[in-house]
Design a protein around this motif. Structure first.
Motif, PDB file in Angstrom:
ATOM      1  N   GLY A 222       0.789  -1.226   0.000  1.00 13.27           N
ATOM      2  CA  GLY A 222       0.000   0.000   0.000  1.00 13.27           C
ATOM      3  C   GLY A 222       0.818   1.271   0.000  1.00 13.27           C
ATOM      4  N   PHE A 223       2.158   1.144  -0.018  1.00 12.10           N
ATOM      5  CA  PHE A 223       3.034   2.309   0.041  1.00 12.10           C
ATOM      6  C   PHE A 223       3.829   2.441  -1.255  1.00 12.10           C
ATOM      7  N   ASP A 224       4.052   3.681  -1.678  1.00 12.29           N
ATOM      8  CA  ASP A 224       4.959   3.929  -2.801  1.00 12.29           C
ATOM      9  C   ASP A 224       6.398   4.127  -2.331  1.00 12.29           C
ATOM     10  N   THR A 225       6.568   4.585  -1.096  1.00 14.99           N
ATOM     11  CA  THR A 225       7.887   4.804  -0.510  1.00 14.99           C
ATOM     12  C   THR A 225       7.758   4.750   0.999  1.00 14.99           C
ATOM     13  N   VAL A 226       8.827   4.315   1.645  1.00  5.46           N
ATOM     14  CA  VAL A 226       8.933   4.386   3.102  1.00  5.46           C
ATOM     15  C   VAL A 226      10.010   5.407   3.438  1.00  5.46           C
ATOM     16  N   LEU A 227       9.681   6.353   4.314  1.00  2.00           N
ATOM     17  CA  LEU A 227      10.668   7.315   4.798  1.00  2.00           C
ATOM     18  C   LEU A 227      11.196   6.829   6.139  1.00  2.00           C
ATOM     19  N   ALA A 228      12.486   6.473   6.167  1.00  2.00           N
ATOM     20  CA  ALA A 228      13.147   6.058   7.405  1.00  2.00           C
ATOM     21  C   ALA A 228      13.827   7.253   8.042  1.00  2.00           C
ATOM     22  N   MET A 229      13.898   7.232   9.359  1.00  2.00           N
ATOM     23  CA  MET A 229      14.495   8.357  10.067  1.00  2.00           C
ATOM     24  C   MET A 229      16.019   8.338  10.021  1.00  2.00           C
ATOM     25  N   TYR A 230      16.599   7.140   9.880  1.00  2.00           N
ATOM     26  CA  TYR A 230      18.062   7.057   9.827  1.00  2.00           C
ATOM     27  C   TYR A 230      18.484   5.859   8.989  1.00  2.00           C
ATOM     28  N   HIS A 231      19.744   5.855   8.605  1.00  2.00           N
ATOM     29  CA  HIS A 231      20.320   4.928   7.633  1.00  2.00           C
ATOM     30  C   HIS A 231      19.975   3.470   7.920  1.00  2.00           C
ATOM     31  N   ASP A 232      20.295   2.998   9.113  1.00  2.00           N
ATOM     32  CA  ASP A 232      20.147   1.574   9.392  1.00  2.00           C
ATOM     33  C   ASP A 232      18.753   1.189   9.856  1.00  2.00           C
ATOM     34  N   GLN A 233      17.825   2.134   9.855  1.00  2.00           N
ATOM     35  CA  GLN A 233      16.442   1.795  10.178  1.00  2.00           C
ATOM     36  C   GLN A 233      15.740   1.162   8.982  1.00  2.00           C
ATOM     37  N   GLY A 234      16.055   1.631   7.784  1.00  2.00           N
ATOM     38  CA  GLY A 234      15.357   1.141   6.607  1.00  2.00           C
ATOM     39  C   GLY A 234      16.196   0.341   5.644  1.00  2.00           C
ATOM     40  N   LEU A 235      17.495   0.637   5.566  1.00  2.00           N
ATOM     41  CA  LEU A 235      18.302   0.025   4.511  1.00  2.00           C
ATOM     42  C   LEU A 235      18.607  -1.454   4.722  1.00  2.00           C
ATOM     43  N   PRO A 236      18.738  -1.967   5.949  1.00  2.00           N
ATOM     44  CA  PRO A 236      18.921  -3.416   6.071  1.00  2.00           C
ATOM     45  C   PRO A 236      17.760  -4.209   5.473  1.00  2.00           C
ATOM     46  N   VAL A 237      16.547  -3.699   5.628  1.00  2.00           N
ATOM     47  CA  VAL A 237      15.387  -4.392   5.059  1.00  2.00           C
ATOM     48  C   VAL A 237      15.466  -4.384   3.541  1.00  2.00           C
ATOM     49  N   LEU A 238      15.770  -3.217   2.978  1.00  2.00           N
ATOM     50  CA  LEU A 238      15.872  -3.116   1.522  1.00  2.00           C
ATOM     51  C   LEU A 238      16.955  -4.045   0.990  1.00  2.00           C
ATOM     52  N   LYS A 239      18.113  -4.050   1.627  1.00  2.00           N
ATOM     53  CA  LYS A 239      19.216  -4.863   1.112  1.00  2.00           C
ATOM     54  C   LYS A 239      18.943  -6.351   1.280  1.00  2.00           C
ATOM     55  N   TYR A 240      18.257  -6.718   2.333  1.00  2.00           N
ATOM     56  CA  TYR A 240      17.905  -8.122   2.501  1.00  2.00           C
ATOM     57  C   TYR A 240      16.906  -8.559   1.426  1.00  2.00           C
ATOM     58  N   SER A 241      16.017  -7.642   1.045  1.00  2.00           N
ATOM     59  CA  SER A 241      14.979  -8.001   0.079  1.00  2.00           C
ATOM     60  C   SER A 241      15.495  -8.076  -1.350  1.00  2.00           C
TER      61      SER A 241
END
Length: 326
Positions: free
Chosen positions: A252-271
């Motif tokens: 349901g999202f076009d983008t996720v805004l993370a507050m800091y580098h390692d909050q969102g990027l580990p999920v993206l890189k794992y996926s």
């Protein structure tokens, strides 16, 4: 539609960037024309190491056969030994980025694709350098947002390369408004999404749990989101980061805004690390980079995976075409 002309900057000459560009030149492209801004001897050395054909063409001449690569020469000052960066070549690395940016600003290029650089070597070469994103923002005189993306998720960052101890102090209402406005505009003009839905993560665990685990969500994030909703933005949050990336929610999202580098990027890189790319939102042209480093231990050995560079070129071509249509 005319295919966009993109600048291709390999990055650190002793890393895997040159050989990835050589691999890219082996495949015919129907989505764009590529022009490399690089040292010709380094590209030829990479081709020789890979035992692949390379035919360096004048920048204005389009590629027509496997191995063709139009080139705007940016000579290195020192010889290149793969795996061993030389600070003597720092000026050439930065010059290639500046010349590509000049070409994007004057219309010579419709966008820029960049390979990995070695920040420490550039600084050792006497050039103050924090990152290509920052360099391009200063060159264009604009504020930017870093986004990483693959086929599964897009993650924009409110803060980038900050020590964790400094993140909370960096996040204020002005920053969030700026980041969300840049991201929203880029999704509309660059990605062609008329009404983008942006999920905004909280800073604290459980998005602060109603103030029991922090007050930033109540005092900063929620008021900013409410204000920007009044401007017509479709914003969801603040959301707990530990559940926002569940597949059912991501759809349901076009983008996720993370507050800091390692909050969102580990999920993206794992996926999907191999297909992930790094985008700079807010520039007056599309810029897409690989989402990996110089891989000095692999340079010149023919082992580097070109998937991220291939994805970066394809993404940049789509963004450039979308801008032309818009």
């Amino acid at each position: 539609m005319t295919r966009p002309r993109l600048a291709l900057v390999p990055g650190e000459p002793a890393g895997v960037g040159p050989e990835l560009c050589v691999r890219l030149a082996q495949q015919p492209r129907t989505d764009c024309h590529l022009v490399a801004l690089a040292d010709p001897a380094t590209l030829q050395a990479a081709a020789d190491a890979l035992r692949l054909p390379l035919n360096l063409l004048p920048a204005q001449q389009p590629a027509r056969a496997p191995g063709d690569l139009p080139l705007h020469a940016v000579p290195n000052a020192a010889g290149v030994a793969f795996g061993r960066p030389d600070p003597g070549n720092a000026a050439a690395v930065v010059a290639a980025l500046h010349q590509a940016a000049d070409g994007c600003m004057d219309g010579t290029f419709a966008g820029m694709v960049t390979g990995p650089v070695h920040k420490a070597t550039i600084n050792q070469g006497g050039i103050a350098y924090t990152g290509t994103t920052e360099l391009l923002a200063a060159h264009a005189g604009c504020e930017v947002v870093m986004m990483l993306a693959n086929d599964i998720v897009r993650v924009a960052l409110a803060t980038t390369h900050l020590p964790l101890r400094k993140v909370a102090d960096a996040i204020d209402a002005a920053l969030l408004r700026q980041v969300l406005r840049i991201t929203h505009a880029a999704l509309r003009t660059g990605f062609g999404i008329a009404d983008p839905v942006i999920a905004v993560l909280g800073l604290n665990p459980h998005a602060g749990e109603d103030g029991h685990l922090g007050h930033e969500e109540i005092e900063i994030l929620a008021p900013v989101l409410e204000q920007l909703r009044g401007e017509g933005m479709h914003l969801v949050g603040p959301l707990p980061a530990d559940t926002a990336f569940l597949p059912g929610k991501l759809r349901g999202f076009d983008t996720v805004l993370a507050m800091y580098h390692d909050q969102g990027l580990p999920v993206l890189k794992y996926s999907g690390f191999e297909q992930a790319v790094n985008l700079t939102l807010g520039l007056p042209y599309p810029r897409v980079a690989v989402d990996h480093g110089t891989a000095l231990d692999l340079a010149g050995r023919g082992m580097a995976d070109p998937s991220s560079l291939e994805a970066a070129v394809a993404t940049c071509a789509r963004l450039a075409a979308q801008r032309a249509t818009a």
